[in-house]
Design a protein around this motif. Sequence first.
Motif, PDB file in Angstrom:
ATOM      1  N   UNK B  39      23.852  11.114  -7.940  1.00 43.90           N
ATOM      2  CA  UNK B  39      22.486  10.326  -7.693  1.00 43.90           C
ATOM      3  C   UNK B  39      22.530   8.937  -8.138  1.00 43.90           C
ATOM      4  N   UNK B  58      11.861  -2.873   2.356  1.00 35.53           N
ATOM      5  CA  UNK B  58      10.560  -2.300   3.037  1.00 35.53           C
ATOM      6  C   UNK B  58      10.561  -1.295   3.561  1.00 35.53           C
ATOM      7  N   UNK B  59      11.726  -0.995   4.720  1.00 34.39           N
ATOM      8  CA  UNK B  59      11.811   0.091   5.642  1.00 34.39           C
ATOM      9  C   UNK B  59      11.952   1.360   4.880  1.00 34.39           C
ATOM     10  N   UNK B  60      12.557   1.325   3.620  1.00 32.00           N
ATOM     11  CA  UNK B  60      12.895   2.494   2.829  1.00 32.00           C
ATOM     12  C   UNK B  60      11.547   2.844   2.428  1.00 32.00           C
ATOM     13  N   UNK B  61      10.893   1.780   1.813  1.00 36.12           N
ATOM     14  CA  UNK B  61       9.463   2.127   1.499  1.00 36.12           C
ATOM     15  C   UNK B  61       8.748   2.961   2.514  1.00 36.12           C
ATOM     16  N   UNK B  62       8.675   2.354   3.631  1.00 37.64           N
ATOM     17  CA  UNK B  62       7.939   3.204   4.577  1.00 37.64           C
ATOM     18  C   UNK B  62       8.401   4.437   5.131  1.00 37.64           C
ATOM     19  N   UNK B  63       9.759   4.553   4.939  1.00 38.48           N
ATOM     20  CA  UNK B  63      10.109   6.002   5.051  1.00 38.48           C
ATOM     21  C   UNK B  63       9.606   6.851   3.928  1.00 38.48           C
ATOM     22  N   UNK B  64       9.618   6.483   2.750  1.00 42.62           N
ATOM     23  CA  UNK B  64       9.336   7.144   1.549  1.00 42.62           C
ATOM     24  C   UNK B  64       7.947   7.664   1.771  1.00 42.62           C
ATOM     25  N   UNK B  65       7.066   6.805   2.164  1.00 39.97           N
ATOM     26  CA  UNK B  65       5.624   7.032   2.583  1.00 39.97           C
ATOM     27  C   UNK B  65       5.490   8.016   3.642  1.00 39.97           C
ATOM     28  N   UNK B  66       6.340   8.050   4.814  1.00 43.76           N
ATOM     29  CA  UNK B  66       6.197   8.950   5.669  1.00 43.76           C
ATOM     30  C   UNK B  66       6.785  10.276   5.175  1.00 43.76           C
ATOM     31  N   UNK B  68       6.691  11.369   2.061  1.00 42.79           N
ATOM     32  CA  UNK B  68       5.343  11.611   1.395  1.00 42.79           C
ATOM     33  C   UNK B  68       4.488  12.469   2.042  1.00 42.79           C
ATOM     34  N   UNK B  69       4.128  11.888   3.194  1.00 39.56           N
ATOM     35  CA  UNK B  69       3.091  12.394   4.225  1.00 39.56           C
ATOM     36  C   UNK B  69       3.650  14.002   4.694  1.00 39.56           C
ATOM     37  N   UNK B  70       4.708  13.887   4.945  1.00 42.82           N
ATOM     38  CA  UNK B  70       5.315  15.392   5.357  1.00 42.82           C
ATOM     39  C   UNK B  70       5.147  16.348   4.206  1.00 42.82           C
ATOM     40  N   UNK B  73       1.710  17.506   3.868  1.00 41.60           N
ATOM     41  CA  UNK B  73       1.530  18.355   4.902  1.00 41.60           C
ATOM     42  C   UNK B  73       2.209  19.956   4.586  1.00 41.60           C
ATOM     43  N   UNK B  77       0.203  23.468   3.982  1.00 40.68           N
ATOM     44  CA  UNK B  77       0.467  24.475   5.043  1.00 40.68           C
ATOM     45  C   UNK B  77       0.969  25.784   4.111  1.00 40.68           C
TER      46      UNK B  77
END
Lengths: 499, 84
Positions: B39, B58-66, B68-70, B73, B77
């Motif tokens: 790691x 920046x793309x990786x940060x967006x991936x992390x946010x996504x 985080x959302x899942x 969720x 659930x």
Amino acid sequence: MRKFYIADSYIDNSNMVSNKNIQLLFIALVFFLIPQGQAEAQTPQTKAVYSISSDCRLVYAPGVVENLEFPMPPQTAEIYEYHAEYPNTAPGGSASGYQLIWYDWFGLFFGQETYYSGGHTPTTMYVNVSERQPSPANNGDWWINFKHSDGVGGYVDEYLEYTILGDHSCVPYTNTGTPEVDPTITRIIDFNPQTGTTTQNPVFFDVEAYVAPEDLGTVTGVTITLHNIDQNVLILGALSPSDIWLVDEPITQAGNFYFSTTTTIGEGNYRLEACIERNVFNDSSGILGDWAGGIIGIFSDIDTCVSHQFIVGQPSYIGTISQNLWSDTNDFYNGLSATSSEALAGSCNPLGGSFGIRECIVFMFVPDNNQLQLTMQEAREAFLTRIPWGYFTRTYSILSNPATSSLPVFTTNIQIGPGNNETPPTTALTFDVGDMIAGGGAIVDGIRDPINGKSFRDVFEIMVQGLVALAVLLTIVADVGGTHRHSEVSEKRGNNRVT
Amino acid sequence: MIVNLFLNILVLFLGGIFSWLPQVETLPTIVGFDIDAYMTLGVGYLATVFTSFWPLGIMFQGFLVLMGYFLVKMVLRFFLGSRA
């Protein structure tokens, strides 16, 4: 703004008034998917990280420094020694010497032919500026001038000022020749414009900060935020569109940090806030991203901020009132707490000469910045590193570690001779992935707008952030919508089966 | 003083309760796979890439946010079931 020590740490209480953590919470909640509203974000110029050690050695970290010039001393004196290495630039090598005579000024040139041919970027350097033979004539204030390339054929000057004391030790320069604060602690050294000044456009902004090596893990960055008070009196300060982040620079190296820029802003009253951002759980690599790092940071963020108020051109009536109110509030607050906790403790003793109920209440209820930091660190050591949550802490530590690893290099042997040869000649092809990516990044960052000098990154970073944020937002919206439709369909199917 | 005192007492209390638990120095090695080392190396690679080429960061940060959302969720659930 008064500055003071508590237990060897520099404390400034202006952040307590501004309640930075609450602002961060707001910002994180509102803007976590929206590109940060940096109205006129600037990219700091390339800089060297340097400082003067107590034994008068220039401590230098690699940066793009092309020339060094030393000032003309009060009278002819000797430089003890100098040493510079530039092994990464052909022709590699080093230069060193002793007992150089200071006739006029002494310089090390890395981009001209005076001393060394070719352009050199020194990787290590030290210059011992104290005398071999002690002489009072050399005591006093000195400076070293660093000349950086501005990328368009000129130079940008930076100065490291220091004072040689009578015992031939060195301290950072101050007007009195004695340091205001311990030179070894992390702090905002100074920034401009100064409080109470009236200036004209274009306005020159600069900040100088020092980051002690032991604080490198917890100090995350230096920021300067400019508030237009005329507008902020009507709008919530944290969400005001008039806030300009002049600097938001992560700190990855210890030593001196310097940033300057000149920009034109509207006339009126302004407040400039310079902060050293500290975070007990530091995501200095930024791998966790603004969102995750920001949320975690809220709970361990302890900033040290200093503010200046100034006027550009003509002040406004509302702006001046706002400035005066802010000054009075901070004077009042600092008047209560601008001494050490030990001093304030005396105000709770009814038999003591400094008894004061107001000061005593402040002493009892207002948390001490330094103590908060210690408590957070103790909390981490006491139970956050224990099993089982210690695994999460360790994972977070790894994720936030700024250290880089060299990407693997792939080598493959390719046959280049005829196929029917029993021992066909081969050649080795090497793919250096790290070099490829670094080269791509350098090319992208090297593209500059010829008119305003802005780099590719200055122009396009905000757009890339916006596109990524939009893509993430749309994905989430689509997922939420799709989930609902899926539920409705499933419900209908279920009903059909029942009927 | 009082706020600091409360915080210190809290830290002392929690530290005392959990002092018997072993301290985590590194992530474990499972069937010969040194999670900590791999790691650290992987994050070092990421840091190198993101430092060298900022759009990937920046793309990786967006991936992390996504992600985080899942994750949120998934947790919702798990706890709320079909009401989520």
